[in-house]
Design a protein around this motif. Structure first.
Motif, PDB file in Angstrom:
ATOM      1  N   LEU A 314     -41.323  11.585   7.706  1.00  0.00           N
ATOM      2  CA  LEU A 314     -42.425  11.049   8.520  1.00  0.00           C
ATOM      3  C   LEU A 314     -43.563  10.515   7.635  1.00  0.00           C
ATOM      4  N   PHE A 315     -43.297  10.460   6.299  1.00  0.00           N
ATOM      5  CA  PHE A 315     -44.242   9.962   5.295  1.00  0.00           C
ATOM      6  C   PHE A 315     -45.529  10.787   5.241  1.00  0.00           C
ATOM      7  N   ARG A 316     -45.419  12.056   5.595  1.00  0.00           N
ATOM      8  CA  ARG A 316     -46.567  12.973   5.496  1.00  0.00           C
ATOM      9  C   ARG A 316     -46.372  13.778   4.202  1.00  0.00           C
ATOM     10  N   PHE A 317     -46.575  13.083   3.066  1.00  0.00           N
ATOM     11  CA  PHE A 317     -46.146  13.605   1.765  1.00  0.00           C
ATOM     12  C   PHE A 317     -46.901  14.860   1.325  1.00  0.00           C
ATOM     13  N   LYS A 318     -48.207  14.889   1.550  1.00  0.00           N
ATOM     14  CA  LYS A 318     -48.993  16.055   1.123  1.00  0.00           C
ATOM     15  C   LYS A 318     -48.523  17.328   1.835  1.00  0.00           C
ATOM     16  N   GLU A 319     -48.281  17.200   3.140  1.00  0.00           N
ATOM     17  CA  GLU A 319     -47.801  18.361   3.919  1.00  0.00           C
ATOM     18  C   GLU A 319     -46.389  18.768   3.484  1.00  0.00           C
ATOM     19  N   ALA A 320     -45.557  17.747   3.193  1.00  0.00           N
ATOM     20  CA  ALA A 320     -44.188  18.015   2.734  1.00  0.00           C
ATOM     21  C   ALA A 320     -44.212  18.789   1.418  1.00  0.00           C
ATOM     22  N   LEU A 321     -45.097  18.344   0.493  1.00  0.00           N
ATOM     23  CA  LEU A 321     -45.220  19.009  -0.812  1.00  0.00           C
ATOM     24  C   LEU A 321     -45.666  20.467  -0.638  1.00  0.00           C
ATOM     25  N   LYS A 322     -46.563  20.687   0.293  1.00  0.00           N
ATOM     26  CA  LYS A 322     -47.038  22.050   0.589  1.00  0.00           C
ATOM     27  C   LYS A 322     -45.882  22.925   1.096  1.00  0.00           C
TER      28      LYS A 322
END
Length: 452
Positions: A314-322
């Motif tokens: 969903l291109f929510r990279f910061k949340e994915a990294l978390k």
């Protein structure tokens, strides 16, 4: 004269024996007398009293065992009672009840019907209870056609019996006869408007008929009366799932009362991710992760990785990294979390940070997404030829709908520009624009770099 004297003596003896409860001896004497004189009133009377007392004796012993729920011990006494007095309807009824309690439903229904045949019409309805137990028993072992037969028999005597109508509706529903099932429960609700069993069954039947909005109204009516009714909560949840409506509070409640649904929510997550429905999967994942934390479930790592996959797509990279960092905090060498973190860092343009992780990972031959990520890292550290070799194979087999295909083309274009192989770049840039018009800025910047 002598024969009459002997008969009289024998009758006196039989009478004394009767008072001492010696029934078998009494019957032996009266049988001999009746063989000579089958109309002897005294012998017939003594035999009748003997049978009556025997029957009462077996009845009392049977009732004593029955009261203590010793069904196997009680049964022989009632069998003896009906053998002595075959016209005692209550004795037959007790036998039927016991057989039902012992799960011998076929024999129970046969015996109970025999009891009804001995009763006058106005008393039959009073003794119909055993058939409820038989119907329940058949329902328990999923013999729904037998349930319907039994319930139809009961309804001949008590046509407005709500419990029987509800049970019949449930049985019809379970064999796919939804319209007749609806007729049965509607009759029940006509007699008792707020009967929770009837409303619950009606809701289930309506959902089977695809009338989900109506079904939900009845589920809600039941839950207003009994907020924690397990079966209703589960069936409401399943109905909402059929119309793709996620109710977080309901899911949380159902998982608490029925642990199976915790595994079910994890299965749904996997299914939605496979189908590419990442936004929907996230709704279930957030709850699953919360429950996994409460339970101390080892699968928390896997769930966090799944959350990372959804957020990445969903291109929510910061949340994915978390999410991936959370998984790696619990399991430092979890491959799925490491793969995901590498892909996320590359997607964020932080390829160099992914390099230490990439060295730990063994990239599988058919994992073309991770190969593109590896190529991006190699490009970032100046290994252009290696990057292009990996990309050529990965882009050949990767599905063009995959978001990393676009990234792969960008990395390839950058790699070719670094190696001064500008001939192939325009074709790649055209493909990037074809995939996504937002790549226009990247294409212009790269053209400017090449022209300089």
């Amino acid at each position: 004269m002598k024969q009459a004297q002997d008969t009289y003596t024998q009758l006196l003896r039989a009478d004394k024996l009767l008072n001492r409860n010696k029934y078998n001896e009494v019957l032996s004497i009266t049988k001999k007398i009746l063989k000579i004189d089958n109309k002897n009133a005294d012998a017939l009377s003594l035999a009748g009293l003997c049978y009556e007392r025997q029957a009462n004796k077996w009845r009392d012993k049977g009732k004593k065992q029955l009261a203590q729920q010793y069904y196997r011990k009680a049964l022989p006494y009632f069998e003896k009672q009906t053998k002595v007095d075959s016209k005692d309807a209550v004795a037959w009824y007790n036998r039927g009840t016991i057989l039902s309690k012992l799960d011998n439903y076929n024999a129970a229904i046969k015996i109970a019907k025999q009891a009804l045949e001995l009763l006058p019409k106005d008393e039959k309805a009073k003794f119909i209870g055993v058939f409820y137990d038989i119907g329940d028993g058949y329902f328990e072992i999923k013999k729904y056609k037998r349930v319907i037969e039994t319930d139809n028999f009961v309804l001949r005597y008590t046509p407005k019996d709500v419990d029987v109508l509800v049970q019949k509706g449930g049985a019809l529903c379970n064999i796919g006869k939804y319209k007749p099932a609806l007729v049965a429960v509607n009759k029940a609700l006509k007699s008792e408007r707020n009967n929770v069993h009837a409303m619950e069954n009606k809701a289930i039947i309506l959902s089977k008929l695809g009338r989900n909005k109506e079904a939900l109204l009845y589920f809600n009516r039941v839950l207003k009366i009994e907020p924690d009714r397990k079966n209703t909560l589960i069936n409401k949840l399943l109905t909402l799932e059929d119309i793709d409506r996620f109710d977080k509070k309901l899911w949380a409640k159902v998982i608490d009362i029925e642990p199976y649904f915790y595994d079910e929510i994890k299965r749904i997550v996997k299914k939605l991710i496979t189908e590419g429905k990442h936004r929907e999967a996230l709704l279930y994942l957030n709850l699953a992760i919360k429950k996994a934390c409460e339970r101390g479930d080892k699968e928390l790592v896997s769930l966090l990785s799944d959350r990372g996959i959804c957020l990445l797509n969903l291109f929510r990279f910061k949340e994915a990294l978390k999410a991936y960092n959370g998984a790696l905090k619990i399991a430092l060498n979890d491959l799925s979390a490491m793969d995901g973190k590498v892909l996320t860092l590359v997607s964020m343009g932080r390829a160099k940070e992914a390099y230490p992780l990439l060295k730990k990972i063994r990239v599988r031959p058919n994992d073309y997404v991770l190969k593109i990520a590896k190529a991006a890292v190699l490009l970032d550290i100046g290994k252009f030829k290696q990057a292009l070799e990996i990309l050529t194979l990965a882009l050949k087999y990767l599905d063009r709908a995959n978001p990393f295909y676009e990234l792969g083309l960008k990395v390839k274009a950058l790699g070719l520009s670094e190696l001064s192989k500008e001939t192939y770049i325009p074709e790649i840039l055209d493909r990037l624009l074809e995939i996504n018009k937002q790549n226009r800025k990247f294409c212009l910047q790269l053209k400017k770099k090449i022209s300089n």
